[in-house]
Design a protein around this motif. Structure first.
Motif, PDB file in Angstrom:
ATOM      1  N   ALA A 349       7.270  40.831  32.191  1.00 41.40           N
ATOM      2  CA  ALA A 349       8.554  40.472  31.578  1.00 41.40           C
ATOM      3  C   ALA A 349       9.254  41.707  31.017  1.00 41.40           C
ATOM      4  N   TRP A 350       8.469  42.598  30.420  1.00 39.05           N
ATOM      5  CA  TRP A 350       9.021  43.840  29.855  1.00 39.05           C
ATOM      6  C   TRP A 350       9.609  44.719  30.956  1.00 39.05           C
ATOM      7  N   MET A 351       8.905  44.828  32.072  1.00 40.47           N
ATOM      8  CA  MET A 351       9.391  45.634  33.189  1.00 40.47           C
ATOM      9  C   MET A 351      10.694  45.067  33.757  1.00 40.47           C
ATOM     10  N   LEU A 352      10.771  43.751  33.807  1.00 39.84           N
ATOM     11  CA  LEU A 352      11.988  43.125  34.313  1.00 39.84           C
ATOM     12  C   LEU A 352      13.177  43.449  33.413  1.00 39.84           C
ATOM     13  N   GLU A 353      12.957  43.403  32.101  1.00 40.15           N
ATOM     14  CA  GLU A 353      14.034  43.645  31.145  1.00 40.15           C
ATOM     15  C   GLU A 353      14.371  45.127  31.003  1.00 40.15           C
ATOM     16  N   HIS A 354      13.348  45.994  30.983  1.00 41.36           N
ATOM     17  CA  HIS A 354      13.567  47.405  30.658  1.00 41.36           C
ATOM     18  C   HIS A 354      13.692  48.308  31.882  1.00 41.36           C
ATOM     19  N   ALA A 355      13.099  47.893  32.998  1.00 38.85           N
ATOM     20  CA  ALA A 355      13.162  48.731  34.197  1.00 38.85           C
ATOM     21  C   ALA A 355      13.990  48.099  35.310  1.00 38.85           C
ATOM     22  N   GLY A 356      14.285  46.799  35.178  1.00 36.82           N
ATOM     23  CA  GLY A 356      15.029  46.125  36.234  1.00 36.82           C
ATOM     24  C   GLY A 356      14.226  45.962  37.505  1.00 36.82           C
ATOM     25  N   VAL A 357      12.903  45.857  37.356  1.00 38.49           N
ATOM     26  CA  VAL A 357      12.010  45.696  38.508  1.00 38.49           C
ATOM     27  C   VAL A 357      11.182  44.427  38.311  1.00 38.49           C
ATOM     28  N   ALA A 358      11.237  43.531  39.276  1.00 37.98           N
ATOM     29  CA  ALA A 358      10.472  42.288  39.210  1.00 37.98           C
ATOM     30  C   ALA A 358       9.141  42.458  39.916  1.00 37.98           C
ATOM     31  N   MET A 359       8.053  42.200  39.189  1.00 38.79           N
ATOM     32  CA  MET A 359       6.695  42.252  39.723  1.00 38.79           C
ATOM     33  C   MET A 359       5.947  41.017  39.238  1.00 38.79           C
ATOM     34  N   VAL A 360       4.836  40.685  39.889  1.00 39.08           N
ATOM     35  CA  VAL A 360       4.095  39.480  39.534  1.00 39.08           C
ATOM     36  C   VAL A 360       2.849  39.861  38.752  1.00 39.08           C
ATOM     37  N   PRO A 361       2.618  39.224  37.587  1.00 39.10           N
ATOM     38  CA  PRO A 361       1.432  39.554  36.791  1.00 39.10           C
ATOM     39  C   PRO A 361       0.133  39.199  37.499  1.00 39.10           C
ATOM     40  N   GLY A 362      -0.865  40.057  37.347  1.00 38.95           N
ATOM     41  CA  GLY A 362      -2.151  39.847  37.996  1.00 38.95           C
ATOM     42  C   GLY A 362      -2.877  38.607  37.532  1.00 38.95           C
ATOM     43  N   THR A 363      -2.580  38.129  36.322  1.00 41.22           N
ATOM     44  CA  THR A 363      -3.219  36.912  35.815  1.00 41.22           C
ATOM     45  C   THR A 363      -3.017  35.749  36.773  1.00 41.22           C
ATOM     46  N   ALA A 364      -1.860  35.694  37.426  1.00 46.13           N
ATOM     47  CA  ALA A 364      -1.574  34.613  38.381  1.00 46.13           C
ATOM     48  C   ALA A 364      -2.533  34.634  39.560  1.00 46.13           C
ATOM     49  N   PHE A 365      -3.139  35.789  39.833  1.00 46.80           N
ATOM     50  CA  PHE A 365      -4.066  35.949  40.954  1.00 46.80           C
ATOM     51  C   PHE A 365      -5.525  35.998  40.489  1.00 46.80           C
ATOM     52  N   GLY A 366      -5.732  35.688  39.206  1.00 48.83           N
ATOM     53  CA  GLY A 366      -7.083  35.718  38.663  1.00 48.83           C
ATOM     54  C   GLY A 366      -7.574  37.097  38.321  1.00 48.83           C
ATOM     55  N   ALA A 367      -6.656  38.058  38.109  1.00 49.35           N
ATOM     56  CA  ALA A 367      -7.036  39.440  37.818  1.00 49.35           C
ATOM     57  C   ALA A 367      -6.131  40.018  36.721  1.00 49.35           C
ATOM     58  N   PRO A 368      -6.390  39.685  35.472  1.00 49.46           N
ATOM     59  CA  PRO A 368      -5.570  40.191  34.372  1.00 49.46           C
ATOM     60  C   PRO A 368      -5.564  41.720  34.340  1.00 49.46           C
ATOM     61  N   GLY A 369      -4.463  42.268  33.830  1.00 53.95           N
ATOM     62  CA  GLY A 369      -4.353  43.718  33.690  1.00 53.95           C
ATOM     63  C   GLY A 369      -3.706  44.401  34.877  1.00 53.95           C
ATOM     64  N   HIS A 370      -3.454  43.645  35.941  1.00 55.52           N
ATOM     65  CA  HIS A 370      -2.835  44.190  37.141  1.00 55.52           C
ATOM     66  C   HIS A 370      -1.424  43.630  37.310  1.00 55.52           C
ATOM     67  N   LEU A 371      -0.651  44.282  38.145  1.00 57.65           N
ATOM     68  CA  LEU A 371       0.625  43.753  38.619  1.00 57.65           C
ATOM     69  C   LEU A 371       0.629  43.843  40.140  1.00 57.65           C
ATOM     70  N   ARG A 372       1.199  42.818  40.791  1.00 60.14           N
ATOM     71  CA  ARG A 372       1.333  42.883  42.246  1.00 60.14           C
ATOM     72  C   ARG A 372       2.736  43.325  42.602  1.00 60.14           C
ATOM     73  N   LEU A 373       2.821  44.355  43.447  1.00 56.92           N
ATOM     74  CA  LEU A 373       4.098  44.855  43.937  1.00 56.92           C
ATOM     75  C   LEU A 373       4.154  44.641  45.440  1.00 56.92           C
ATOM     76  N   SER A 374       5.174  43.964  45.908  1.00 48.63           N
ATOM     77  CA  SER A 374       5.377  43.809  47.349  1.00 48.63           C
ATOM     78  C   SER A 374       6.202  44.987  47.855  1.00 48.63           C
ATOM     79  N   PHE A 375       5.759  45.584  48.962  1.00 44.73           N
ATOM     80  CA  PHE A 375       6.569  46.643  49.556  1.00 44.73           C
ATOM     81  C   PHE A 375       7.271  46.143  50.827  1.00 44.73           C
TER      82      PHE A 375
END
Length: 397
Positions: A349-375
């Protein structure tokens, strides 16, 4: 007026990727400059020859109901593809076409699982797996595959997880979200465990098969252990490889009795897939695969840039991978040092607000502490995103 929903609906959480996309769209509508690295969808247009095949099918009047399990042409194209590309033999009664690979998976789970049956699910996992298992009244048994283990489960983990209630194991290679791919030796080691547990079925989700740049030829479980053919189901489709997400065509290949059960489920839910989409999918499988190779080369170029760039950011650790179009870096050090940020969900959420980049939190994939970035976006967008992330993280707290 209020109403009570079913217990199965109450178990389901909104999709994290769709939530991120919706929030990004909301900010865009309000005039914010947002680049989304959230949704797993090719940024390429569907190749011309595939689109032309759809138009020709419409003009030829192929607009009526199809057989529930798919048209003869498309099923034959799938059988030929599995034979020539994967060295796997299937008959028409062992193949079913569905409205996307997701429906194939869901049909499989509803066909196999009874109340309380356990499904072995390696984490990190695709976000929809756990909820589909729950909708089928099964119980997800999560096996945490760590970064140290290359995000892949070990035979020891698998052996320890199996009980009298174990009914299904899901293997996704290349993986969403990690891009990791099981090697022949790793599949063989898992197969040796599975051979000793004949009640356990295996679903091989191979949807990212063609987005692969590993040194060894691509292999699925049955290439390594054909002894498991009586209880292994291959899940695949045209969405990712051919940039056909909106066409909604997936398929499953496996034991005839399992496919027959899946057909019964599909018959009473959606019936057959779109006749026009099936004509396009047949053209995709029958035609030149040059477009697939070109798209894969572009993904690999983006991947190589992004991994190096992310590892150049202080506090970010991004492992390499061999396929799919995601990277799954750890941001744990970043989370620890950012004031007010407690986890990857808040960081996204912070990255979306402060960097203007949308990424998916790793918690959604069962891996807290990570972010998923699609290229699955342009190199230009990726370079802009890296610059924005670096700038946001360099600002004083």
């Amino acid at each position: 007026m209020s109403f009570k929903t079913s217990n199965r609906v109450m178990q389901i959480k909104p999709s994290a990727t769709m939530t991120v996309s919706a929030r990004a769209a909301e900010l865009l509508a309000r005039g914010h400059d947002i680049i989304s690295l959230g949704v797993g969808e090719p940024d390429f247009d569907t190749p011309d020859h595939i689109r032309r095949a759809a138009i020709e099918a419409m003009e030829a009047g192929e607009t009526r109901y199809t057989p529930v399990d798919g048209t003869v042409r498309l099923k034959n194209a799938i059988i030929k593809k599995l034979g020539s590309e994967n060295q796997l033999e299937f008959g028409p009664d062992q193949v079913i076409v569905s409205n996307g690979a997701k429906q194939s998976l869901y049909n499989l789970m509803v066909s196999l699982l009874n109340l309380g049956d356990e499904v072995i699910l390696p984490a990190p996992y695709w976000v929809s797996y756990p909820d589909m298992i729950k909708l089928a009244e099964g119980l997800p048994v999560i096996l945490n595959a760590t970064a140290e283990a290359n995000f892949k489960i070990t035979p020891k983990q698998l052996e320890a997880s199996l009980t009298d209630l174990s009914r299904l194991l899901i293997l996704n290679s290349p993986s969403n979200p990690t891009g990791k791919v099981y090697t022949e030796s790793e599949y063989r080691a898992l197969a040796e465990v599975l051979i000793e547990h004949p009640k356990v079925m295996v679903a091989c989700d191979d949807i990212y098969e063609h987005i692969y740049w590993g040194e060894a030829p691509y292999r699925t479980l049955l290439n390594v252990c054909p002894e498991l053919s009586a209880r292994t189901i291959i899940i695949n489709g045209v969405s990712k490889a051919f940039a056909m997400t909106g066409w909604r065509i997936g398929y499953a290949a496996g034991p005839a009795e399992v496919v027959t059960a899946m057909r019964k489920i599909q018959m009473q839910s959606t019936s057959g897939a779109s006749s026009i989409s099936q004509a396009a999918a047949a053209a995709a499988l029958e035609g030149s695969q040059k477009c697939v190779r070109q798209m894969c080369a572009a993904y690999q170029q983006r991947y190589e840039y992004l991994v190096e760039a992310l590892n150049g950011i202080d506090g970010v650790e991004c492992p390499g991978c061999e396929g799919a179009f995601y990277v799954f870096p750890s941001f744990r050090t970043v989370i620890e040092r950012l004031p007010g940020i407690r986890d990857d969900v808040e960081l996204a959420a912070w990255m979306l607000e402060h960097a203007g980049v949308a990424m998916v939190p790793g918690t959604a994939f069962g891996a807290p502490g990570h972010l998923r970035l699609s290229f699955a976006t342009s190199l230009e967008n990726l370079r802009t995103c890296i610059g924005r992330i670096e700038k946001a993280l360099s600002q004083p707290a």
